[in-house]
Scaffold this active site. Structure first.
Site, short mmCIF file in Angstrom:
data_model
loop_
_atom_site.label_atom_id
_atom_site.label_comp_id
_atom_site.label_asym_id
_atom_site.label_seq_id
_atom_site.Cartn_x
_atom_site.Cartn_y
_atom_site.Cartn_z
N GLU A 437 0.86 -1.23 0.08
CA GLU A 437 -0.09 0.25 0.35
C GLU A 437 0.78 1.00 0.19
O GLU A 437 1.92 1.54 0.93
CB GLU A 437 -0.93 -0.19 1.43
CG GLU A 437 -1.93 0.78 1.51
CD GLU A 437 -2.21 1.60 2.92
OE1 GLU A 437 -2.83 1.90 3.52
OE2 GLU A 437 -2.11 0.15 3.70
N ASP A 515 -1.45 -1.43 5.98
CA ASP A 515 -1.38 -0.29 6.87
C ASP A 515 -1.90 -0.92 7.77
O ASP A 515 -3.01 -1.43 7.17
CB ASP A 515 -1.54 0.96 6.61
CG ASP A 515 -0.28 1.55 6.20
OD1 ASP A 515 0.76 1.51 5.99
OD2 ASP A 515 -0.92 3.19 5.58
N ASP A 517 -4.32 0.52 10.31
CA ASP A 517 -5.32 1.23 10.25
C ASP A 517 -6.17 0.34 9.71
O ASP A 517 -6.91 0.07 8.51
CB ASP A 517 -4.72 2.55 10.17
CG ASP A 517 -4.40 2.73 8.79
OD1 ASP A 517 -4.74 2.28 7.83
OD2 ASP A 517 -3.69 3.25 8.47
N ASP A 519 -7.85 2.62 6.99
CA ASP A 519 -7.88 2.49 5.51
C ASP A 519 -7.09 1.81 5.37
O ASP A 519 -7.27 0.88 3.70
CB ASP A 519 -6.44 3.40 5.19
CG ASP A 519 -7.43 5.39 5.07
OD1 ASP A 519 -9.43 4.91 5.39
OD2 ASP A 519 -7.42 6.35 5.19
#
Length: 654
Positions: A437, A515, A517, A519
């Site tokens: 990402e 990541d 998180d 997103d």
């Protein structure tokens, strides 16, 4: 015989003493994967399915309507039913109780007697004895003819003869078993995996109640977590459940149930406005992922009947290119279930049906069902034909887009995307590619990787949501084009325009690294949706993995420890405090890969010696289809309900 062979025999290299005879259930313990598929998480759950299948066979024979599954506190399993109970009388040939024969002898059971069970699932009579062989402890309790009978086993061997232990006013069988941890790589049962299979069985077998209770977990009111499944409408309800988060093209569910050429056939299908085809096929309750003759019969009947109707209606007269089978199945969700007395499966794990007579039976059933429906619902018929024409047009555009991508690759030499940092190794089985990402994290990964066998492909932003995109749009998307090109796979054959050719796959491990998180989770889901819809072969081949970067770095002075869970973090903090003394322990929460330097990313997430990769698999294709369409589709309420119900399994940053 040659002189060398005679000399070899004379040396005693190969004699009768080299022939190993495995008695009883020893063969199962020696080669468990041959009997249950594998010794990982799938094999562990397969043990439960085998015992449940026996109860389902009783239900199909009309002697059972309630089946209960319990995950006990110690992670053992109990399955009970209200069937007739396994016979306990003396078996003349084996010189022991019939119950002991069923539990300890391979290929023994009522399912070989056509008068006992007309059709049956399970592994051709090896099922429950396999479970016994692969369990450290198993106890069976039979309620039959007013008496309770019992026998216990250790690794498949009886601890004592079958004995009568009491009176009863019910009938049925209760089996409790503990999987052998020395055989299975995993020993903890996943509640949701079992729930998906029991729900599926309830839809496939009308008017049977299946319940599951997890005695390891309690809800807020102090009750054990449990679910109950019961279907009055069978496959009609199944396709409606699978399609609940998609927009309907036609209101009705097209449905038929009957017998063709002596084969019971049940088919339900709905058309929606999506661009994906979702066909789930079953034989005697077994999910045949690779299809087979029943699926071929369905496709043949569907294509022929719809094409005839479309041609006769004049709707195809202005079309400048041919329509093929794919076009008739776009936006179609179907479940096909057939019962076959003597099924012939290709492969040990029964994923492809081979009986040739089934093709004609399903073809005939589908043709009749569809012809009647189209005649009785002209408005719906027109909408379906319009959808087919739209699909053909999009397929034609997709083929052009695909050809442009492939032509561009050939013209530009290596044809590899500019952003790809390739590895030097040429043996694909030794190579892996990280889909990372963002360009920033991609840059760090390029610095930290082992260039010999690790390739890095940064993805910019969120890739296209393929759940809501037409096929030609997918091939126009830059990030998706780069994935196809980097992996070296090609799409489309004369027979199937969506088939994936993996013969030139450049990396045998494709690792998604995002990541930790919200997103990152969203991007991960978008990528997984793409692989599930357009490269399912790679998931089924075990090629897709998810990287697990650490969530925390716990530090005190020169000491530091990476942690992947909240529990690990808390334990590390306690260790570093030491003897309960107050001390400053720092905790860093990693929200993004960019917060780690190249050395940290390598040592925690990319180094094969220390990293943890989660392999992506498909326990239930029907359940995966439903969840992807719900998470990535337009309908908000089912998505919200799913997230709320499963929030405890996820970490969300607010």
């Amino acid at each position: 015989m040659s002189e060398k062979e005679e000399e070899k025999l004379d040396r005693g290299d190969y004699s009768a003493s080299n022939i190993q005879v495995l008695e009883g259930l020893e063969a199962v313990r020696k080669r468990p994967a041959m009997y249950i598929g594998d010794i990982g998480i799938k094999g562990l759950h397969h043990l439960v399915y085998e015992v449940v299948d026996n109860s389902i066979d009783e239900a199909l024979a009309g002697h059972c309507d309630t089946i209960g599954v319990y995950i006990n506190e110690d992670n053992s399993i109990t399955v009970e039913d209200n069937g007739r109970g396994i016979p306990v009388d003396y078996h003349e040939k084996e010189k022991k109780s019939a119950l002991e024969v069923v539990m300890t002898v391979l290929h023994a059971g009522g399912k070989f007697d056509k008068d006992t069970y007309k059709v049956s699932g399970g592994l051709h009579g090896v099922g429950v004895s396999c479970v016994n062989a692969l369990s450290t402890d198993l106890k069976v309790e039979v309620h039959r003819k007013g008496k309770i009978y019992q026998q216990e086993y250790k690794i498949g061997k009886p601890s004592y003869p079958v004995k009568e232990v009491g009176d009863t006013d019910r009938t049925g069988t209760i089996v409790t078993f503990m999987p052998d941890k020395s055989i299975f790589q995993e020993s903890v049962y996943n509640y949701n995996t079992l729930v998906a299979r029991l729900r599926e069985l309830a839809f496939l077998n009308k008017k049977i109640r299946l319940t599951i209770t997890d005695k390891r977990t309690k809800d807020e009111e102090g009750n054990f977590i449990s679910d109950s499944f019961y279907s009055e409408g069978g496959l009609r309800e199944f396709v409606e459940f699978l399609d609940e988060s998609r927009e309907r093209l036609i209101e009705d569910t097209i449905y038929m149930e009957g017998e063709k050429n002596g084969i019971p056939v049940e088919v339900a299908m709905v058309y929606n406005t999506s661009y994906s085809e979702n066909i789930h096929s079953y034989v005697n309750n077994i999910n045949t992922h690779e299809g087979g003759t029943h699926l071929s019969g369905f496709r043949r009947g569907l294509t022929r009947t719809l094409k005839k109707y479309a041609e006769e209606s004049g709707a195809l007269s202005k079309l400048k290119f041919d329509i093929n089978g794919d076009d008739f199945r776009e936006g179609l969700t179907t479940v096909i279930s057939v019962n076959v007395a003597e099924p012939q499966f290709e492969g040990q794990t029964k994923t492809k049906l081979g009986n040739s007579e089934v093709m004609g039976a399903v073809d005939q059933a589908v043709s009749e069902m569809l012809a009647n429906y189209l005649e009785e619902h002209p408005k719906d018929a027109r909408q379906i034909v319009q959808k087919v024409i739209l699909a053909a047009t999009a397929r034609h555009a997709a083929r052009k887009a695909r050809e442009m991508v492939q032509r561009k690759n050939v013209m530009s030499g290596s044809g590899l995307p500019g952003k790809l940092a390739d590895c030097s190794e040429k043996d694909a089985s030794q190579c892996e590619i990280y889909l990372v990402e963002g360009d920033s994290a991609g840059g760090t990964a390029k610095q930290g990787r082992d260039r010999k066998f690790q390739a890095i492909m940064p993805l910019r932003g969120k890739i296209l949501n393929v759940e809501k995109a037409m096929h030609h749009k997918i091939f126009e998307n830059e990030e998706i084009k780069n994935i196809y090109t980097a992996l070296g796979v090609r799409v489309g054959t004369e027979e199937d325009s969506k088939a994936l050719d993996t013969s030139k796959l450049r990396y045998h491990k494709v690792i998604i690294m995002c990541d930790a998180d919200v997103d990152g989770s969203h991007i991960e889901t978008l990528i997984l949706t793409f692989f599930f819809r357009h490269m399912k072969e790679l998931i089924e081949g075990g090629n897709i993995y998810i990287a697990t970067p650490p969530l925390y770095l716990v530090k005190k002075g020169n000491q530091s420890e990476y942690c992947w869970t909240d529990l690990q973090r808390d334990q590390a903090v306690e260790r570093m405090k030491g003897n309960g003394k107050e001390s400053s322990v720092g905790v860093q929460r990693y929200k993004g890969l960019g917060e780690m330097n190249a050395e940290q990313l390598w040592s925690t997430t990319m180094n094969p010696e220390f990293r943890t990769l989660r392999q992506v698999g498909i326990d239930s294709a029907a359940e995966a289809d439903r969840i992807f369409s719900m998470l990535m589709g337009d309908e908000v309420p089912p998505r919200r309900e799913f997230i709320e119900k499963n929030a405890k399994y996820a970490k969300v940053d607010v």
